[in-house]
Motif scaffolding. Structure first.
Motif, PDB file in Angstrom:
ATOM      1  N   ASP A   6       5.509 -10.835  83.603  1.00  0.00           N
ATOM      2  CA  ASP A   6       4.754 -10.725  84.850  1.00  0.00           C
ATOM      3  C   ASP A   6       5.555 -11.233  86.050  1.00  0.00           C
ATOM      4  OD1 ASP A   6       4.662 -13.325  83.930  1.00  0.00           O
ATOM      5  OD2 ASP A   6       2.613 -13.691  84.624  1.00  0.00           O
ATOM      6  N   GLU A   7       6.760 -11.758  85.830  1.00  0.00           N
ATOM      7  CA  GLU A   7       7.634 -12.186  86.921  1.00  0.00           C
ATOM      8  C   GLU A   7       8.197 -10.956  87.622  1.00  0.00           C
ATOM      9  OE1 GLU A   7       9.881 -16.340  86.136  1.00  0.00           O
ATOM     10  OE2 GLU A   7      10.547 -14.656  84.918  1.00  0.00           O
ATOM     11  N   PRO A   8       8.484 -11.073  88.910  1.00  0.00           N
ATOM     12  CA  PRO A   8       9.127  -9.946  89.589  1.00  0.00           C
ATOM     13  C   PRO A   8      10.495  -9.651  88.977  1.00  0.00           C
ATOM     14  CG  PRO A   8       8.433 -11.639  91.162  1.00  0.00           C
ATOM     15  CD  PRO A   8       8.198 -12.179  89.787  1.00  0.00           C
ATOM     16  N   GLU A   9      10.908  -8.405  89.076  1.00  0.00           N
ATOM     17  CA  GLU A   9      12.187  -7.982  88.473  1.00  0.00           C
ATOM     18  C   GLU A   9      13.357  -8.794  89.005  1.00  0.00           C
ATOM     19  OE1 GLU A   9      12.410  -3.812  89.284  1.00  0.00           O
ATOM     20  OE2 GLU A   9      11.328  -3.292  87.458  1.00  0.00           O
ATOM     21  N   TYR A  10      13.346  -9.086  90.284  1.00  0.00           N
ATOM     22  CA  TYR A  10      14.490  -9.801  90.849  1.00  0.00           C
ATOM     23  C   TYR A  10      14.612 -11.208  90.260  1.00  0.00           C
ATOM     24  CZ  TYR A  10      11.637 -12.602  94.083  1.00  0.00           C
ATOM     25  OH  TYR A  10      10.747 -13.482  94.633  1.00  0.00           O
ATOM     26  N   MET A  11      13.494 -11.845  89.931  1.00  0.00           N
ATOM     27  CA  MET A  11      13.548 -13.176  89.327  1.00  0.00           C
ATOM     28  C   MET A  11      14.085 -13.097  87.896  1.00  0.00           C
ATOM     29  SD  MET A  11      12.840 -15.458  91.465  1.00  0.00           S
ATOM     30  CE  MET A  11      12.679 -16.867  90.406  1.00  0.00           C
ATOM     31  N   ARG A  12      13.639 -12.076  87.157  1.00  0.00           N
ATOM     32  CA  ARG A  12      14.153 -11.909  85.803  1.00  0.00           C
ATOM     33  C   ARG A  12      15.650 -11.579  85.840  1.00  0.00           C
ATOM     34  NH1 ARG A  12      10.636  -7.665  82.974  1.00  0.00           N
ATOM     35  NH2 ARG A  12      10.213  -7.011  85.084  1.00  0.00           N
ATOM     36  N   LEU A  13      16.071 -10.819  86.853  1.00  0.00           N
ATOM     37  CA  LEU A  13      17.486 -10.488  87.006  1.00  0.00           C
ATOM     38  C   LEU A  13      18.307 -11.746  87.286  1.00  0.00           C
ATOM     39  CD1 LEU A  13      19.661  -8.291  87.180  1.00  0.00           C
ATOM     40  CD2 LEU A  13      19.172  -8.119  89.605  1.00  0.00           C
ATOM     41  N   LEU A  14      17.802 -12.608  88.146  1.00  0.00           N
ATOM     42  CA  LEU A  14      18.508 -13.845  88.458  1.00  0.00           C
ATOM     43  C   LEU A  14      18.614 -14.769  87.250  1.00  0.00           C
ATOM     44  CD1 LEU A  14      17.081 -14.642  92.008  1.00  0.00           C
ATOM     45  CD2 LEU A  14      19.370 -13.841  91.435  1.00  0.00           C
ATOM     46  N   LYS A  15      17.624 -14.751  86.369  1.00  0.00           N
ATOM     47  CA  LYS A  15      17.628 -15.620  85.196  1.00  0.00           C
ATOM     48  C   LYS A  15      18.448 -15.043  84.039  1.00  0.00           C
ATOM     49  CE  LYS A  15      13.200 -17.837  86.077  1.00  0.00           C
ATOM     50  NZ  LYS A  15      11.831 -18.042  85.586  1.00  0.00           N
ATOM     51  N   SER A  16      18.742 -13.757  84.104  1.00  0.00           N
ATOM     52  CA  SER A  16      19.478 -13.143  82.992  1.00  0.00           C
ATOM     53  C   SER A  16      20.911 -13.671  82.940  1.00  0.00           C
ATOM     54  CB  SER A  16      19.470 -11.621  83.120  1.00  0.00           C
ATOM     55  OG  SER A  16      20.143 -11.235  84.286  1.00  0.00           O
ATOM     56  N   GLN A  17      21.435 -13.770  81.715  1.00  0.00           N
ATOM     57  CA  GLN A  17      22.777 -14.300  81.517  1.00  0.00           C
ATOM     58  C   GLN A  17      23.737 -13.294  80.920  1.00  0.00           C
ATOM     59  OE1 GLN A  17      22.299 -17.867  79.236  1.00  0.00           O
ATOM     60  NE2 GLN A  17      21.395 -18.995  80.933  1.00  0.00           N
ATOM     61  N   THR A  18      23.245 -12.209  80.384  1.00  0.00           N
ATOM     62  CA  THR A  18      24.115 -11.194  79.807  1.00  0.00           C
ATOM     63  C   THR A  18      23.745  -9.828  80.371  1.00  0.00           C
ATOM     64  OG1 THR A  18      22.659 -10.716  77.937  1.00  0.00           O
ATOM     65  CG2 THR A  18      24.302 -12.480  77.638  1.00  0.00           C
ATOM     66  N   LEU A  19      24.658  -8.885  80.220  1.00  0.00           N
ATOM     67  CA  LEU A  19      24.401  -7.526  80.684  1.00  0.00           C
ATOM     68  C   LEU A  19      23.274  -6.895  79.876  1.00  0.00           C
ATOM     69  CD1 LEU A  19      25.223  -5.290  82.598  1.00  0.00           C
ATOM     70  CD2 LEU A  19      26.991  -4.611  80.977  1.00  0.00           C
ATOM     71  N   ARG A  20      23.171  -7.252  78.611  1.00  0.00           N
ATOM     72  CA  ARG A  20      22.097  -6.713  77.772  1.00  0.00           C
ATOM     73  C   ARG A  20      20.734  -7.185  78.284  1.00  0.00           C
ATOM     74  NH1 ARG A  20      19.223  -5.299  73.785  1.00  0.00           N
ATOM     75  NH2 ARG A  20      19.819  -4.330  71.879  1.00  0.00           N
ATOM     76  N   GLU A  21      20.633  -8.434  78.697  1.00  0.00           N
ATOM     77  CA  GLU A  21      19.377  -8.946  79.259  1.00  0.00           C
ATOM     78  C   GLU A  21      19.033  -8.232  80.561  1.00  0.00           C
ATOM     79  OE1 GLU A  21      19.918 -13.158  79.615  1.00  0.00           O
ATOM     80  OE2 GLU A  21      19.662 -13.509  77.468  1.00  0.00           O
ATOM     81  N   MET A  22      20.034  -7.915  81.347  1.00  0.00           N
ATOM     82  CA  MET A  22      19.792  -7.158  82.585  1.00  0.00           C
ATOM     83  C   MET A  22      19.259  -5.767  82.262  1.00  0.00           C
ATOM     84  SD  MET A  22      23.035  -7.991  84.964  1.00  0.00           S
ATOM     85  CE  MET A  22      23.673  -9.633  85.100  1.00  0.00           C
ATOM     86  N   CYS A  23      19.828  -5.124  81.269  1.00  0.00           N
ATOM     87  CA  CYS A  23      19.364  -3.798  80.873  1.00  0.00           C
ATOM     88  C   CYS A  23      17.932  -3.854  80.333  1.00  0.00           C
ATOM     89  CB  CYS A  23      20.298  -3.191  79.831  1.00  0.00           C
ATOM     90  SG  CYS A  23      21.898  -2.723  80.505  1.00  0.00           S
ATOM     91  N   ALA A  24      17.576  -4.943  79.677  1.00  0.00           N
ATOM     92  CA  ALA A  24      16.237  -5.083  79.123  1.00  0.00           C
ATOM     93  C   ALA A  24      15.173  -5.121  80.214  1.00  0.00           C
ATOM     94  CB  ALA A  24      16.152  -6.341  78.268  1.00  0.00           C
ATOM     95  N   ILE A  25      15.518  -5.588  81.379  1.00  0.00           N
ATOM     96  CA  ILE A  25      14.558  -5.643  82.496  1.00  0.00           C
ATOM     97  C   ILE A  25      14.054  -4.249  82.816  1.00  0.00           C
ATOM     98  CG2 ILE A  25      14.305  -6.173  84.963  1.00  0.00           C
ATOM     99  CD1 ILE A  25      16.383  -8.437  84.486  1.00  0.00           C
ATOM    100  N   TRP A  26      14.932  -3.254  82.749  1.00  0.00           N
ATOM    101  CA  TRP A  26      14.561  -1.869  83.074  1.00  0.00           C
ATOM    102  C   TRP A  26      14.448  -1.002  81.827  1.00  0.00           C
ATOM    103  CZ3 TRP A  26      18.093  -4.544  86.223  1.00  0.00           C
ATOM    104  CH2 TRP A  26      17.598  -4.867  87.480  1.00  0.00           C
TER     105      TRP A  26
END
Length: 183
Positions: A6-26
């Motif tokens: 339920d967090e905004p995408e930009y917050m989840r993006l800032l908390k991500s540590q790997t490229l795979r985690e970034m891809c998981a957001i979308w």
């Protein structure tokens, strides 16, 4: 996955540590995995190929081996460089220490040749730095002899390109004057 859904995408993006985690957001994990798998397959092909070896016969009867190899400092630590690895290999095999000679062209680029056990080894690359070109020549020698060149990449398989493999990978022998090696 990092962060709550339920967090905004930009917050989840800032908390991500790997490229795979970034891809998981979308929800792009499958795409990430397929691209990563393709890259690893291409990397395997390049890591396990044997470079084309040019084998030249000198006037004095010795042989000059040439491979297109370039020394990249980031692949080595300061304690185990190709020159150090070659010196240790020579001592282990009870051979004389390697002897380096240098050629310089009009553009102040250098190309080294190393003599080990009556054979000459050189990279086809011209370098701006004398030390780097000596490392390149040492790398060629170690690859031809089937020894590890001291690189940090332990997955890289150094194949012995002598004998049958060398005959299959070499270009026709040429006559070359011994002055070309700088000796």
């Amino acid at each position: 996955m990092v962060g709550k859904s339920d967090e905004p995408e930009y917050m989840r993006l800032l908390k991500s540590q790997t490229l795979r985690e970034m891809c998981a957001i979308w929800k792009m994990e499958d795409y990430f995995d397929s691209v990563n798998k393709e890259r690893k397959e291409v990397e395997k092909v390049y890591k396990h190929r044997v470079e084309a070896v040019k084998k030249l016969k000198m006037d004095d009867g010795s042989t000059l081996y040439r491979i297109h190899l370039r020394y990249d400092k980031k692949n080595y630590n300061s304690l185990m460089t190709p020159k150090v690895a070659l010196s240790e290999w020579c001592q282990t095999n009870k051979l004389d220490l390697p002897v380096y000679s240098m050629d310089e062209n009009a553009d102040r680029l250098y190309q080294a040749t190393v003599k080990v056990d009556g054979e000459y080894f050189s990279s086809t690359c011209w370098e701006k730095n004398k030390r780097f070109t000596e490392h390149g020549a040492a790398m060629v020698c170690l690859r031809i002899k089937g020894a590890h060149d001291g690189s940090l990449d332990t997955n890289l398989e150094h194949k012995n390109v002598q004998g049958k493999d060398l005959a299959q990978k070499t270009e026709p022998e040429d006559r070359l004057q011994s002055s070309a090696t700088g000796s």
